[in-house]
Design an enzyme around this catalytic site. Structure first.
Site, PDB file in Angstrom:
ATOM      1  N   TYR A  33      -6.630  13.707  64.887  1.00 18.14           N
ATOM      2  CA  TYR A  33      -5.837  14.678  65.646  1.00 18.14           C
ATOM      3  C   TYR A  33      -6.391  16.080  65.451  1.00 18.14           C
ATOM      4  CZ  TYR A  33      -3.445  16.302  61.386  1.00 18.14           C
ATOM      5  OH  TYR A  33      -3.157  16.844  60.157  1.00 18.14           O
ATOM      6  N   HIS A 102      -8.052  -6.130  62.119  1.00 17.62           N
ATOM      7  CA  HIS A 102      -8.522  -4.934  61.413  1.00 17.62           C
ATOM      8  C   HIS A 102      -9.866  -4.427  61.941  1.00 17.62           C
ATOM      9  CE1 HIS A 102      -5.261  -5.982  58.780  1.00 17.62           C
ATOM     10  NE2 HIS A 102      -5.507  -4.957  57.981  1.00 17.62           N
ATOM     11  N   GLU A 182      -6.267  21.260  48.125  1.00 16.71           N
ATOM     12  CA  GLU A 182      -5.722  21.960  49.295  1.00 16.71           C
ATOM     13  C   GLU A 182      -4.252  21.611  49.422  1.00 16.71           C
ATOM     14  OE1 GLU A 182      -7.312  20.450  53.053  1.00 16.71           O
ATOM     15  OE2 GLU A 182      -7.565  18.484  52.152  1.00 16.71           O
TER      16      GLU A 182
HETATM   17  N1  PLP Z   1      -5.823  20.988  55.150  1.00 15.06           N
HETATM   18  C1  PLP Z   1      -5.063  19.998  55.666  1.00 15.06           C
HETATM   19  C2  PLP Z   1      -4.832  18.759  54.861  1.00 15.06           C
HETATM   20  C3  PLP Z   1      -4.498  20.136  56.943  1.00 15.06           C
HETATM   21  O1  PLP Z   1      -3.755  19.143  57.451  1.00 15.06           O
HETATM   22  C4  PLP Z   1      -4.707  21.332  57.664  1.00 15.06           C
HETATM   23  C5  PLP Z   1      -4.132  21.523  58.990  1.00 15.06           C
HETATM   24  O2  PLP Z   1      -3.429  20.700  59.511  1.00 15.06           O
HETATM   25  C6  PLP Z   1      -5.496  22.335  57.087  1.00 15.06           C
HETATM   26  C7  PLP Z   1      -6.047  22.120  55.835  1.00 15.06           C
HETATM   27  C8  PLP Z   1      -5.758  23.620  57.820  1.00 15.06           C
HETATM   28  O3  PLP Z   1      -6.678  23.417  58.864  1.00 15.06           O
HETATM   29  P1  PLP Z   1      -6.723  24.359  60.134  1.00 15.06           P
HETATM   30  O4  PLP Z   1      -6.901  25.754  59.620  1.00 15.06           O
HETATM   31  O5  PLP Z   1      -7.877  23.882  60.917  1.00 15.06           O
HETATM   32  O6  PLP Z   1      -5.410  24.194  60.831  1.00 15.06           O
END
Ligand code: PLP
Length: 285
Positions: A33, A102, A182
């Site tokens: 996505y 699968h 993150e």
């Molecule tokens: N890390 C994760 C796991 C995410 O799901 C997202 C965004 O959905 C981000 C980082 C940030 O990405 P972006 O700045 O492209 O929205």
């Protein structure tokens, strides 16, 4: 509000928008996505989001469902039909509909494409950024390929709920060495006592956030000192500032981590300035 969703070539009332029970997204989370910010009715950083979509798809050997230009048209049309001025457009591609097995479905199985859009109140978002958010840390128990923006988000779902259960808005994943990777749906940043902006390198172990990339560009242009290196939970607790980035919230100041105030417990000047300048550097089209 009356909403419209794009599903495999048709714009449908949101309540009637459906995919088949044997869609591989539904059966196996076999898809990817993207989320793009919509600002003043325009798409923010469409080019980079479509680049990342193409990469995610190619890593999973799923075909692009439409040519890039056509994807752009569908995203804009979905935004327009939903009368979204400020908000997000969501795009999902799965490996398509096939009898449950699968292994990959027979050649020629068409990928499924869904696009939706929704408004986000910019006044409420600004108020949230003025207040800052609380974050909790949780163990990172995800697979290795988190660089692919896969719809398989169960660990992220559980992490976000763990944050809510503890009265916070976001969870930061922490690896086995005690280093922050993150957020559940954001990239994680701190500003050290010495004023250095720190964020984990994006080679592997995190999603290469588009907002992250733009923020790095802004920081470079402004001559701010940036270190792309992992940082520990202890370092985040002692930071002068912290913030999270994502297309849906741009730069969101973090004022509390694991119940401890960060800095003076209010959004810091670096995060505020990066947020204020973000759209000068992002591409709007
Ligand atoms: N890390 C994760 C796991 C995410 O799901 C997202 C965004 O959905 C981000 C980082 C940030 O990405 P972006 O700045 O492209 O929205």
């Amino acid at each position: 509000m009356f909403r419209i969703a794009y599903v495999n070539g048709r714009y449908l009332p949101h309540a009637a928008a459906r995919v088949h029970v044997e869609d591989r997204g539904y059966q196996f989370a076999d898809g990817v996505y993207e989320v793009c910010e919509v600002r003043h009715g325009r798409l923010v950083d469409e080019r980079r989001h479509l680049d990342r979509l193409a990469r995610s798809l190619s890593e999973l050997r799923i075909a692009m469902p439409l040519a890039r230009a056509a994807l752009g048209v569908v995203m804009r049309e979905t935004v327009r039909k939903n009368r979204v001025r400020d908000g997000i457009v969501y795009l999902q591609v799965t490996r398509g509909v096939a009898s449950r097995d699968h292994g990959f479905p027979p050649p020629g199985t068409r990928p499924s494409l869904v696009v939706t859009a929704r408004a986000i109140d910019p006044v409420k978002q600004a108020a949230l950024a003025e207040a800052g958010i609380a974050v909790v840390t949780v163990p990172d128990n995800r697979w290795e390929r988190v660089d692919i923006k896969s719809i398989a988000l169960l660990p992220n779902v559980l992490a976000r709920q763990a944050a809510r259960d503890r009265g916070a808005r976001e969870a930061w994943f922490v690896d086995q060495d005690g280093l922050v990777t993150e957020g559940s749906a954001t990239n994680a940043w701190i500003v050290t006592a010495a004023g250095r902006i720190v964020t984990r390198p994006a080679e592997f172990g995190i999603l290469r956030g588009i907002t992250r990339a733009v923020v790095l560009e802004i920081a470079a242009k402004q001559g701010l000192k940036v270190e792309e290196r992992p940082f520990s939970v202890a370092e985040s607790h002692a930071a002068r500032e912290a913030f999270a980035t994502a297309a849906s919230q741009i730069v969101m100041p973090v004022v509390e981590i694991d119940g401890r105030p960060i800095g003076d417990g209010r959004p810091g000047p670096v995060a505020r300035a990066l947020r204020a300048r973000f759209h000068d550097s992002a591409e709007c089209s």
